[in-house]
Design an enzyme around this catalytic site. Structure first.
Site, PDB file in Angstrom:
ATOM      1  N   CYS A   2       0.846  -1.189   0.000  1.00 46.19           N
ATOM      2  CA  CYS A   2       0.000   0.000   0.000  1.00 46.19           C
ATOM      3  C   CYS A   2       0.885   1.244   0.000  1.00 46.19           C
ATOM      4  O   CYS A   2       2.045   1.191   0.390  1.00 46.19           O
ATOM      5  CB  CYS A   2      -0.862   0.050   1.245  1.00 46.19           C
ATOM      6  SG  CYS A   2      -2.007  -1.300   1.408  1.00 46.19           S
ATOM      7  N   ARG A  27       2.615   0.249  -6.103  1.00 55.19           N
ATOM      8  CA  ARG A  27       2.812  -0.507  -4.861  1.00 55.19           C
ATOM      9  C   ARG A  27       1.533  -1.198  -4.403  1.00 55.19           C
ATOM     10  O   ARG A  27       1.569  -2.028  -3.505  1.00 55.19           O
ATOM     11  CB  ARG A  27       3.287   0.440  -3.763  1.00 55.19           C
ATOM     12  CG  ARG A  27       4.627   1.059  -4.041  1.00 55.19           C
ATOM     13  CD  ARG A  27       5.015   1.963  -2.911  1.00 55.19           C
ATOM     14  NE  ARG A  27       5.240   1.214  -1.704  1.00 55.19           N
ATOM     15  CZ  ARG A  27       6.388   1.106  -1.080  1.00 55.19           C
ATOM     16  NH1 ARG A  27       7.446   1.706  -1.568  1.00 55.19           N
ATOM     17  NH2 ARG A  27       6.500   0.419   0.025  1.00 55.19           N
ATOM     18  N   TRP A  74      -3.493  -2.341  -1.233  1.00 52.32           N
ATOM     19  CA  TRP A  74      -3.328  -3.738  -1.649  1.00 52.32           C
ATOM     20  C   TRP A  74      -3.889  -4.525  -0.478  1.00 52.32           C
ATOM     21  O   TRP A  74      -3.263  -4.633   0.578  1.00 52.32           O
ATOM     22  CB  TRP A  74      -1.853  -4.063  -1.896  1.00 52.32           C
ATOM     23  CG  TRP A  74      -1.622  -5.435  -2.431  1.00 52.32           C
ATOM     24  CD1 TRP A  74      -1.659  -5.813  -3.732  1.00 52.32           C
ATOM     25  CD2 TRP A  74      -1.297  -6.618  -1.681  1.00 52.32           C
ATOM     26  NE1 TRP A  74      -1.401  -7.155  -3.848  1.00 52.32           N
ATOM     27  CE2 TRP A  74      -1.170  -7.672  -2.605  1.00 52.32           C
ATOM     28  CE3 TRP A  74      -1.103  -6.884  -0.334  1.00 52.32           C
ATOM     29  CZ2 TRP A  74      -0.857  -8.971  -2.220  1.00 52.32           C
ATOM     30  CZ3 TRP A  74      -0.793  -8.176   0.059  1.00 52.32           C
ATOM     31  CH2 TRP A  74      -0.673  -9.207  -0.882  1.00 52.32           C
ATOM     32  N   ASN A  99      -0.506   1.429   6.202  1.00 49.16           N
ATOM     33  CA  ASN A  99       0.168   0.315   5.517  1.00 49.16           C
ATOM     34  C   ASN A  99       0.547  -0.699   6.573  1.00 49.16           C
ATOM     35  O   ASN A  99       1.079  -0.327   7.627  1.00 49.16           O
ATOM     36  CB  ASN A  99       1.478   0.778   4.865  1.00 49.16           C
ATOM     37  CG  ASN A  99       1.241   1.646   3.667  1.00 49.16           C
ATOM     38  OD1 ASN A  99       0.110   1.853   3.262  1.00 49.16           O
ATOM     39  ND2 ASN A  99       2.325   2.155   3.112  1.00 49.16           N
ATOM     40  N   GLY A 100       0.331  -1.975   6.278  1.00 52.66           N
ATOM     41  CA  GLY A 100       0.771  -3.013   7.192  1.00 52.66           C
ATOM     42  C   GLY A 100      -0.381  -3.853   7.706  1.00 52.66           C
ATOM     43  O   GLY A 100      -1.470  -3.860   7.123  1.00 52.66           O
ATOM     44  N   GLU A 483      13.783 -17.741 -13.025  1.00 52.61           N
ATOM     45  CA  GLU A 483      13.382 -16.341 -13.134  1.00 52.61           C
ATOM     46  C   GLU A 483      12.526 -16.121 -14.378  1.00 52.61           C
ATOM     47  O   GLU A 483      11.530 -15.382 -14.340  1.00 52.61           O
ATOM     48  CB  GLU A 483      14.648 -15.455 -13.154  1.00 52.61           C
ATOM     49  CG  GLU A 483      14.440 -13.987 -13.437  1.00 52.61           C
ATOM     50  CD  GLU A 483      13.562 -13.260 -12.426  1.00 52.61           C
ATOM     51  OE1 GLU A 483      13.134 -13.849 -11.431  1.00 52.61           O
ATOM     52  OE2 GLU A 483      13.284 -12.073 -12.673  1.00 52.61           O
ATOM     53  N   LYS A 487       8.756 -14.657 -14.304  1.00 52.64           N
ATOM     54  CA  LYS A 487       8.346 -13.465 -15.074  1.00 52.64           C
ATOM     55  C   LYS A 487       7.104 -13.784 -15.906  1.00 52.64           C
ATOM     56  O   LYS A 487       6.164 -13.005 -15.965  1.00 52.64           O
ATOM     57  CB  LYS A 487       9.455 -13.003 -16.028  1.00 52.64           C
ATOM     58  CG  LYS A 487      10.659 -12.337 -15.444  1.00 52.64           C
ATOM     59  CD  LYS A 487      10.470 -10.897 -15.042  1.00 52.64           C
ATOM     60  CE  LYS A 487      10.050 -10.793 -13.621  1.00 52.64           C
ATOM     61  NZ  LYS A 487      10.985 -10.942 -12.583  1.00 52.64           N
ATOM     62  N   GLU A 490       4.034 -14.114 -13.666  1.00 58.16           N
ATOM     63  CA  GLU A 490       3.622 -12.851 -13.040  1.00 58.16           C
ATOM     64  C   GLU A 490       2.820 -11.961 -13.970  1.00 58.16           C
ATOM     65  O   GLU A 490       1.827 -11.369 -13.559  1.00 58.16           O
ATOM     66  CB  GLU A 490       4.861 -12.038 -12.605  1.00 58.16           C
ATOM     67  CG  GLU A 490       5.514 -12.486 -11.339  1.00 58.16           C
ATOM     68  CD  GLU A 490       6.710 -11.609 -11.021  1.00 58.16           C
ATOM     69  OE1 GLU A 490       6.788 -11.095  -9.897  1.00 58.16           O
ATOM     70  OE2 GLU A 490       7.611 -11.443 -11.885  1.00 58.16           O
ATOM     71  N   HIS A 506      13.040 -37.155 -14.427  1.00 58.09           N
ATOM     72  CA  HIS A 506      12.592 -37.640 -13.113  1.00 58.09           C
ATOM     73  C   HIS A 506      11.152 -37.229 -12.819  1.00 58.09           C
ATOM     74  O   HIS A 506      10.713 -37.322 -11.683  1.00 58.09           O
ATOM     75  CB  HIS A 506      13.534 -37.136 -12.009  1.00 58.09           C
ATOM     76  CG  HIS A 506      14.930 -37.671 -12.147  1.00 58.09           C
ATOM     77  ND1 HIS A 506      15.256 -38.977 -11.882  1.00 58.09           N
ATOM     78  CD2 HIS A 506      16.074 -37.080 -12.569  1.00 58.09           C
ATOM     79  CE1 HIS A 506      16.552 -39.170 -12.119  1.00 58.09           C
ATOM     80  NE2 HIS A 506      17.069 -38.019 -12.540  1.00 58.09           N
ATOM     81  N   LYS A 605       4.176  -4.084  -5.754  1.00 58.15           N
ATOM     82  CA  LYS A 605       5.617  -3.936  -5.562  1.00 58.15           C
ATOM     83  C   LYS A 605       5.931  -3.805  -4.079  1.00 58.15           C
ATOM     84  O   LYS A 605       5.098  -3.341  -3.315  1.00 58.15           O
ATOM     85  CB  LYS A 605       6.038  -2.661  -6.299  1.00 58.15           C
ATOM     86  CG  LYS A 605       7.513  -2.518  -6.517  1.00 58.15           C
ATOM     87  CD  LYS A 605       7.958  -3.289  -7.713  1.00 58.15           C
ATOM     88  CE  LYS A 605       9.431  -3.096  -8.002  1.00 58.15           C
ATOM     89  NZ  LYS A 605       9.910  -4.129  -8.931  1.00 58.15           N
TER      90      LYS A 605
HETATM   91  N1  HGA Z   1      -4.202  -4.187   6.315  1.00 55.53           N
HETATM   92  C1  HGA Z   1      -4.608  -3.047   5.539  1.00 55.53           C
HETATM   93  C2  HGA Z   1      -3.424  -2.462   4.781  1.00 55.53           C
HETATM   94  C3  HGA Z   1      -2.829  -3.483   3.847  1.00 55.53           C
HETATM   95  C4  HGA Z   1      -1.451  -3.158   3.316  1.00 55.53           C
HETATM   96  O1  HGA Z   1      -0.634  -2.470   3.901  1.00 55.53           O
HETATM   97  N2  HGA Z   1      -1.085  -3.746   2.166  1.00 55.53           N
HETATM   98  O2  HGA Z   1       0.203  -3.552   1.648  1.00 55.53           O
HETATM   99  C5  HGA Z   1      -5.753  -3.391   4.601  1.00 55.53           C
HETATM  100  O3  HGA Z   1      -5.998  -4.558   4.304  1.00 55.53           O
HETATM  101  O4  HGA Z   1      -6.417  -2.472   4.147  1.00 55.53           O
END
Ligand code: HGA
Length: 610
Positions: A2, A27, A74, A99-100, A483, A487, A490, A506, A605
């Site tokens: 985020c 991000r 995210w 974020n987090g 890799e 790629k 992804e 194998h 990211k």
């Molecule tokens: N936990 C929060 C923020 C998620 C986050 O930092 N993602 O990188 C949420 O789910 O909104």
């Protein structure tokens, strides 16, 4: 993941927030929102989807203000809905972006519900909004309320908070996730990443773990985890606006693939300037740290992990040092038998990868104080927590699929290999000169590989309709096959697996039929004849092969076997050059399938959550 941006100014900050969010969008991009204090009221706009949609909504609602916070999400807790998008508010009085992950959010939610708070989202973040509000209700000002709330939160967070009770103020806090302050003239900013505010200021303060920060238009006060007022150094960011713009390219990934000759040249500059592999490249006291190591333990995730796997071949063969490589998220949760005489090398583009950071902390807790970080972002958390650092100088990498960060990590790891070899008396002067020469030639060799793009593009059209692909390599090129498969997965969503070519018989050979394209990395090295035999095994089962060979690999082409030859043979640095065509293959296959190359689904990211 985020992204956070906040601004307090004498001008309308909405354009600053929107521009910041657009720069942070790589991000995390499932939803976006802003909250501002306008005429004493909290006004909020949130939308799922892209920042542009949220921007249009903010324009339509005529939102303008001199104080505000913004977020690109995210999702970790709660689906991708408008109700879960940030900012989250409490009683319409204060707004929070985060974020987090708050690990004790369930317990705090129960507690806050019992106190009369109602929840509108499934996020862990809403807990923070109510908790800060609760502490304000106890008579604390916004700063003290955030500090009190922070003490009750477990997990990782970077937050920015505004409250209508104190309309001239913005408060931030960090624990486990990056947050920095941007210093302007009569205006100040908060951001999770310098790219969000570089259009407004280059003067930044990187907050440390446990810090809270109080921002007004006129000043910034930072407090450490104990609540003491502290002075943190001011830095001048060298992130250029050009590095954040697409320029003539269609995608950041394409731009970053083509920037590799420059990125590699910049990364080796210090080695060339020293005319040799000297320990000081890794820090002032590197000789003491590297001098008597008995082994190397590399810890990393994703593409960085594959860089580590490649390095293992070099470190054991050239430096004669035992080396193991482990996925950081596995290492951090297993019982490890530590040897403090081993050098722990962490690799992370952003320097904020949470799993890698936690693995490093775990290694340190086991007595590893010989630590080295290979990282692309100066002043980020992992290098700051490491004894030594080697900064790759790839410039900002915006595309979610890593390209130039990978090849520059390889350059850094090769430099480490040669430095260790020299310290151990295993690098004769003539060999050192030869390796230096290989490095000098490398940007040119990479450019030659980039010139293969039209041929790779033709191949990619054959790949686009496929559901699956196999990638094969041997020895030091096996991680390049890994890799290449990553790629392709992804960004094109074609399922791809990589195997060491000798492992095919194998098991995975059972998958081979006319519908399974097989990509082979087959440079002219000591294993070439073995790879050729493995290719025959595939051919005999009707598989269609796409072989990346060297000019002198002597491959015969046929209806079933397509060959692209990299124009220069670069010896030990061959994995770096052979990374280029597999990047191009993934890029063009994704283009042909019409996927969002720079923002692949479900990914983001800088993985700053567990
Ligand atoms: N936990 C929060 C923020 C998620 C986050 O930092 N993602 O990188 C949420 O789910 O909104």
């Amino acid at each position: 993941m985020c992204g956070i941006v906040g601004a307090i100014a004498g001008r309308d900050v909405v354009p600053v927030l929107v521009e910041g969010l657009k720069r942070l969008e790589y991000r995390g991009y499932d939803s976006a929102g802003i909250a501002v204090l306008d005429d004493g009221q909290v006004r909020r706009v949130r939308r799922t989807g892209r920042v542009a949609e949220m921007e249009a909504a903010a324009q339509a609602e005529g939102i303008h203000a001199q104080l505000g916070i913004g977020h690109t999400r995210w999702a970790t807790h709660g689906g991708v809905t408008e109700a879960n998008a940030h900012p989250h508010v409490s009683f319409g009085e204060l707004a929070v972006v985060h974020n987090g992950i708050i690990e004790n959010h369930d317990a705090q939610r129960d507690r806050l519900k019992a106190l009369g708070y109602t929840f509108e989202s499934q996020t862990d973040t809403e807990v923070i909004a109510h908790l800060v509000h609760h502490h304000q209700q106890q008579g604390h000002d916004l700063l003290a309320a955030v500090q009190a709330a922070a003490k009750e939160l477990h997990g990782a967070y970077a937050i920015a908070v505004v409250s209508k009770r104190e309309p001239g103020r913005m408060v931030g806090a960090r624990m486990g996730c990056p947050l920095l302050v941007g210093l302007g003239e009569g205006e100040n900013f908060l951001a999770s990443d310098v790219s969000a505010i570089v259009q407004a200021t280059r003067r930044v303060i990187f907050l440390e773990e446990g810090d809270t920060v109080d921002l007004t238009r006129e000043g910034v006060r930072v407090f450490d985890a104990s609540g003491a007022l502290v002075t943190r150094d001011e830095h001048l960011s060298d992130v250029s606006l050009a590095s954040l713009e697409l320029g003539p390219y269609r995608h950041f990934m394409q731009k970053e693939i083509h920037e590799q000759p420059r990125a590699i040249a910049d990364t080796i500059e210090q080695v060339i300037a020293n005319n040799g592999f000297v320990p000081q490249l890794f820090g002032a006291n590197a000789e003491a740290v590297l001098g008597d190591i008995e082994g190397v333990q590399i810890l990393a995730c994703g593409t960085s992990y594959y860089a580590g796997l490649t390095a293992r071949y070099w470190i054991e063969a050239i430096a004669g040092v035992p080396c193991s490589v482990e996925i950081a998220s596995e290492y951090r949760y297993r019982t490890v038998v530590a040897n403090p005489k081993h050098l722990v090398v962490t690799i992370s583009q952003s320097g904020e990868t949470l799993d890698t950071m936690e693995a490093l902390k775990y290694a340190k807790s086991l007595g590893h104080d010989k630590t080295l970080s290979i990282c692309n972002v100066p002043e980020s958390a992992i290098p700051r927590a490491s004894a030594l650092v080697y900064y790759t100088r790839a410039g900002a990498e915006i595309g979610v699929a890593s390209t130039k960060a990978f090849t520059t990590q390889l350059v850094a790891l090769f430099t480490l290999t040669c430095t260790l070899a020299k310290l151990r008396g295993r690098l004769a002067q003539a060999q050192e000169a030869a390796y230096l020469d290989d490095l000098r030639q490398l940007p040119g060799s990479v450019q030659h590989a980039l010139n293969l793009e039209p041929q790779v593009q033709v191949w990619s059209e054959r790949f686009a309709p496929k559901q699956h692909a196999l990638f094969l390599g041997r020895g030091v090129h096996y991680p390049i096959a890994l890799e290449g498969a990553l790629k392709l997965k992804e960004i094109s969503y074609i399922h791809a697996e990589a195997y060491p070519a000798g492992e095919l018989k194998h098991g995975p050979l059972a998958l081979v039929d006319t519908e399974m394209p097989v990509v082979v990395i087959a440079p002219n090295d000591s294993l070439l004849e073995k790879v050729k035999s493995n290719i025959q095994e595939v051919r005999a089962r009707g598989g269609e092969m796409f072989v990346f060979a060297d000019l002198d690999s002597h491959f015969g082409e046929s209806e079933q076997v397509h060959v692209i030859r990299t124009p220069r043979h670069v010896g030990v640095l061959s994995p770096i050059v052979h990374s280029i065509p597999v990047q191009l293959l993934a890029y063009h296959a994704a283009l042909a399938r019409g996927t969002d190359v720079d923002k692949p689904r479900n990914l983001a990211k800088s993985v700053t959550v567990e």
